[in-house]
Design a protein around this motif. Sequence first.
Motif, PDB file in Angstrom:
ATOM      1  N   ALA A 118       0.833  -1.209   0.000  1.00  0.00           N
ATOM      2  CA  ALA A 118       0.000   0.000   0.000  1.00  0.00           C
ATOM      3  C   ALA A 118       0.861   1.250   0.000  1.00  0.00           C
ATOM      4  O   ALA A 118       0.602   2.211  -0.737  1.00  0.00           O
ATOM      5  CB  ALA A 118      -0.925  -0.018   1.211  1.00  0.00           C
ATOM      6  N   ARG A 119       1.908   1.226   0.808  1.00  0.00           N
ATOM      7  CA  ARG A 119       2.739   2.426   0.930  1.00  0.00           C
ATOM      8  C   ARG A 119       3.545   2.676  -0.338  1.00  0.00           C
ATOM      9  O   ARG A 119       3.654   3.803  -0.814  1.00  0.00           O
ATOM     10  CB  ARG A 119       3.626   2.304   2.177  1.00  0.00           C
ATOM     11  CG  ARG A 119       2.804   2.423   3.472  1.00  0.00           C
ATOM     12  CD  ARG A 119       3.530   1.975   4.720  1.00  0.00           C
ATOM     13  NE  ARG A 119       2.708   2.258   5.922  1.00  0.00           N
ATOM     14  CZ  ARG A 119       2.939   1.749   7.128  1.00  0.00           C
ATOM     15  NH1 ARG A 119       3.977   0.944   7.327  1.00  0.00           N
ATOM     16  NH2 ARG A 119       2.161   2.046   8.155  1.00  0.00           N
ATOM     17  N   VAL A 120       4.086   1.623  -0.951  1.00  0.00           N
ATOM     18  CA  VAL A 120       4.831   1.807  -2.201  1.00  0.00           C
ATOM     19  C   VAL A 120       3.894   2.349  -3.279  1.00  0.00           C
ATOM     20  O   VAL A 120       4.208   3.324  -3.975  1.00  0.00           O
ATOM     21  CB  VAL A 120       5.469   0.487  -2.658  1.00  0.00           C
ATOM     22  CG1 VAL A 120       5.988   0.583  -4.090  1.00  0.00           C
ATOM     23  CG2 VAL A 120       6.614   0.086  -1.724  1.00  0.00           C
ATOM     24  N   LYS A 121       2.725   1.735  -3.407  1.00  0.00           N
ATOM     25  CA  LYS A 121       1.777   2.192  -4.421  1.00  0.00           C
ATOM     26  C   LYS A 121       1.357   3.638  -4.159  1.00  0.00           C
ATOM     27  O   LYS A 121       1.170   4.427  -5.085  1.00  0.00           O
ATOM     28  CB  LYS A 121       0.518   1.308  -4.410  1.00  0.00           C
ATOM     29  CG  LYS A 121       0.750  -0.133  -4.844  1.00  0.00           C
ATOM     30  CD  LYS A 121       0.976  -0.243  -6.327  1.00  0.00           C
ATOM     31  CE  LYS A 121       1.011  -1.677  -6.810  1.00  0.00           C
ATOM     32  NZ  LYS A 121       1.448  -1.773  -8.226  1.00  0.00           N
ATOM     33  N   GLY A 122       1.205   3.989  -2.893  1.00  0.00           N
ATOM     34  CA  GLY A 122       0.798   5.356  -2.569  1.00  0.00           C
ATOM     35  C   GLY A 122       1.868   6.357  -2.942  1.00  0.00           C
ATOM     36  O   GLY A 122       1.587   7.380  -3.576  1.00  0.00           O
ATOM     37  N   PHE A 123       3.100   6.058  -2.603  1.00  0.00           N
ATOM     38  CA  PHE A 123       4.195   7.002  -2.905  1.00  0.00           C
ATOM     39  C   PHE A 123       4.428   7.105  -4.416  1.00  0.00           C
ATOM     40  O   PHE A 123       4.590   8.176  -4.964  1.00  0.00           O
ATOM     41  CB  PHE A 123       5.500   6.547  -2.242  1.00  0.00           C
ATOM     42  CG  PHE A 123       5.544   6.760  -0.754  1.00  0.00           C
ATOM     43  CD1 PHE A 123       5.886   5.713   0.100  1.00  0.00           C
ATOM     44  CD2 PHE A 123       5.248   7.993  -0.187  1.00  0.00           C
ATOM     45  CE1 PHE A 123       5.945   5.886   1.474  1.00  0.00           C
ATOM     46  CE2 PHE A 123       5.299   8.180   1.195  1.00  0.00           C
ATOM     47  CZ  PHE A 123       5.648   7.135   2.024  1.00  0.00           C
ATOM     48  N   GLN A 124       4.458   5.970  -5.104  1.00  0.00           N
ATOM     49  CA  GLN A 124       4.890   5.942  -6.507  1.00  0.00           C
ATOM     50  C   GLN A 124       3.748   6.080  -7.499  1.00  0.00           C
ATOM     51  O   GLN A 124       3.975   6.374  -8.676  1.00  0.00           O
ATOM     52  CB  GLN A 124       5.696   4.668  -6.794  1.00  0.00           C
ATOM     53  CG  GLN A 124       6.972   4.579  -6.001  1.00  0.00           C
ATOM     54  CD  GLN A 124       7.917   3.497  -6.492  1.00  0.00           C
ATOM     55  OE1 GLN A 124       9.046   3.415  -6.105  1.00  0.00           O
ATOM     56  NE2 GLN A 124       7.476   2.618  -7.357  1.00  0.00           N
ATOM     57  N   GLY A 125       2.515   5.832  -7.053  1.00  0.00           N
ATOM     58  CA  GLY A 125       1.404   5.884  -7.997  1.00  0.00           C
ATOM     59  C   GLY A 125       1.624   4.881  -9.128  1.00  0.00           C
ATOM     60  O   GLY A 125       2.344   3.895  -8.981  1.00  0.00           O
ATOM     61  N   ASP A 126       1.018   5.144 -10.268  1.00  0.00           N
ATOM     62  CA  ASP A 126       1.154   4.223 -11.403  1.00  0.00           C
ATOM     63  C   ASP A 126       2.284   4.628 -12.333  1.00  0.00           C
ATOM     64  O   ASP A 126       2.654   3.885 -13.235  1.00  0.00           O
ATOM     65  CB  ASP A 126      -0.169   4.195 -12.196  1.00  0.00           C
ATOM     66  CG  ASP A 126      -1.306   3.665 -11.326  1.00  0.00           C
ATOM     67  OD1 ASP A 126      -2.448   4.149 -11.459  1.00  0.00           O
ATOM     68  OD2 ASP A 126      -1.005   2.799 -10.481  1.00  0.00           O
TER      69      ASP A 126
END
Length: 739
Positions: free
Chosen positions: A185-193
């Motif tokens: 969740a945190r990686v996806k949140g920081f990096q987006g798509d």
Amino acid sequence: MYKSILILLLVLGIHTLEAQSRWTTAAEEKAITDLMAQMTLAEKVGQMTLFTSDWDQTGPTLREGYREDIKTGKVGAIFNAHTADYNRELQRISVEETRLGIPLIFGYDVVHGYRTIFPIPLGEAASWNVVSAQENARIAAREAASAGLHWTFAPMVDVARDARWGRVMEGAGEDVYLGQVMARARVKGFQGDDLADPFTVVACAKHFAAYGAAQAGRDYHTVDISERSLREIYLPPFKTALDAGVGTFMTSFNEVDGVPASGNHHLLTDILRNEWGFEGFVVTDYTSINEMIPHGIVANEAEAGELAANAGVDMDMQGAIYYNNLVDQVANDLVSLERVDEAVREILRIKYALGLFDDPYRYNDLERQRDNIFTADHIAAARAAARESLVLLKNDQQTLPLAKTIKKLAVIGPLAISQEDMLGAWHADGRGANCVSVLSGIQEALGKGAAVTYLPGVPVVGDDATGIPAAVAAAKLADAVIVVAGENWTMSGEAASRTDINLPGRQAELIRQLHATGTPVIVVLLNGRPLALTDIVDYADAILEAWYPGTAGGQAIADIVFGDYAPAGKLPITFPRSVGQIPIYYNMKNTGRPLDFANKYTSKYLDESNDPLFPFGFGLTYTTFSFGTPEATVEQSRDSVTISVSIDVTNTGKRAGREVVQLYIRDLVGSVTRPVRELKAFQLVDLAAGERQTVQFSLTAEDLSFLRRDMSWGMEPGAFDIFIGNDSRATQRVSVVIE
Ligand code: GLC
């Protein structure tokens, strides 16, 4: 003719294959190749060098002259520098005053917010809400990117089972599965798509690896664990972060199996690159290459640099080891030019992916900075996240929620008025002045009518108990007392291990004396680690764990205390009865002599229970839930297993509420011993009073898999118990047999 066409296609194909990377297009890859062809070896080493600016200090050394280093192309990355304008000036030097104009990448520890501060990660994990965890990281990235930053040194994904270790505050607690879902969740949140989105930043999975296993919970201490424990407990959240697309890894300070992580080829090349196929770059932690000298694995800085480069470290944080030695080591064939080129290519790929070669100033826009930092919707998100992070540990006679019509409320303790302590460690550009203290949150919730009396009680640390009598006198006149107790925020985080995890100072004595007045006592805890609450648990009518809840923490605590919202948090880490039980965590092994009080010769203490005070997964709310009998069906073919599990959950109380329905398994017999419980799934279930819902889970062979005796990963046939409930002691059980 055909042969030449075939050869041409083959060459093109190889060229195209060679040029592939998840971070760049073929054209960008070619541009990188062309750029590297122009770079001197010194300029390449510059890209492998990261220095701190002097705006913040997060480690033992600072450096003068980093502007000159930028100008001479001897540094390619800067950290602890932020704001759009400050970073623009440093970027300008790199882009406009160096020979090749390669843009800098700017990193910072945006761990739980940049200016709008969210609960510390351990508190956020207590929400078990991966959707909000991702949203919180997205907001943090938006603010960081608007402040001239490209890279955050987060998420910290170290599994931590020792409350003495100060950095338990920074991760997702003791469990592998919860750690994995929070890492994703945190990686996806920081990096987006897409890193090219100017409101995203590249993330950094840290600290690779097993930093949380430091002996005795003492920061930076030796890590001595089996390959099995490394791979089954400490590595999975890193692999999940990699599978989520994380662009960078950070090595840890500690040794693993005798080799410090920053020189550990097994970790950085065998596992990270060769087994897992990581694409991105590896940065060290703060001067951790230099620290291989005191570790005693190298004799000098030159050897340290050689070991790190050949192990797979791409970028040296603050140590200036590559800066001082790598050119010579390549010249002397101690480090290959190929290794340097690999590192530089990975770093340039990330810079391309961030769009820095398209427009190196795209993150340096003053209007973006003005419009996207500390906004009302960010603060509202922080307040919601803080509410979800709170864990209600005790609530006798429904002491909470308090009525807003309460006439006299005493609020006690210096933490009740502290704004700084709402932030917790690693609060980036968060400011105490922006935070709402617990007292302010309470006063705002009650409005002018209520009589709220504040008294300091006793300091957080130290022997001064002179404030107790006045606090007791106020309690006697009050309808309820709220004591805000715990630790100062500096008592957890990096280099903040403690051997005593009881409430510090004379806080416990204060709580006991307040209890003696007969006025209901509500303890609100601000702390960055599990505390041993045994000496106050019987003297509090209610206990609300608030961690360090961030910018809007005081309002969030009031929202829960006065019932505008019901608490729903669940502990992501075990709360011991005493420090002597550590390490203590829910998924321990059964041993050959499991506890039997009727038998002296079984695994127990003479002076303490084996059980924690509050177990992993525990948390109360303002209603109650009942769990039916779980049912399970197994569908099995030659190469797949699906276990479908269902259970009825009913809100048996008078208020709506959220339950975190947790599913644990136990593999009863394995080729190696298995834990008595393993969390494998959970669902957040919101139910109205009286409402019933059938909650369904589906497990696969992967969920039942582990490192078998031969170190292969997989499931073994046999009997499994499946437990479902609202904490790790769940008793509702169904058993299945896998052929
Ligand atoms: C610190 C921390 C690390 C942080 C780095 C940069 O020593 O260990 O987590 O990202 O230095 O501030």
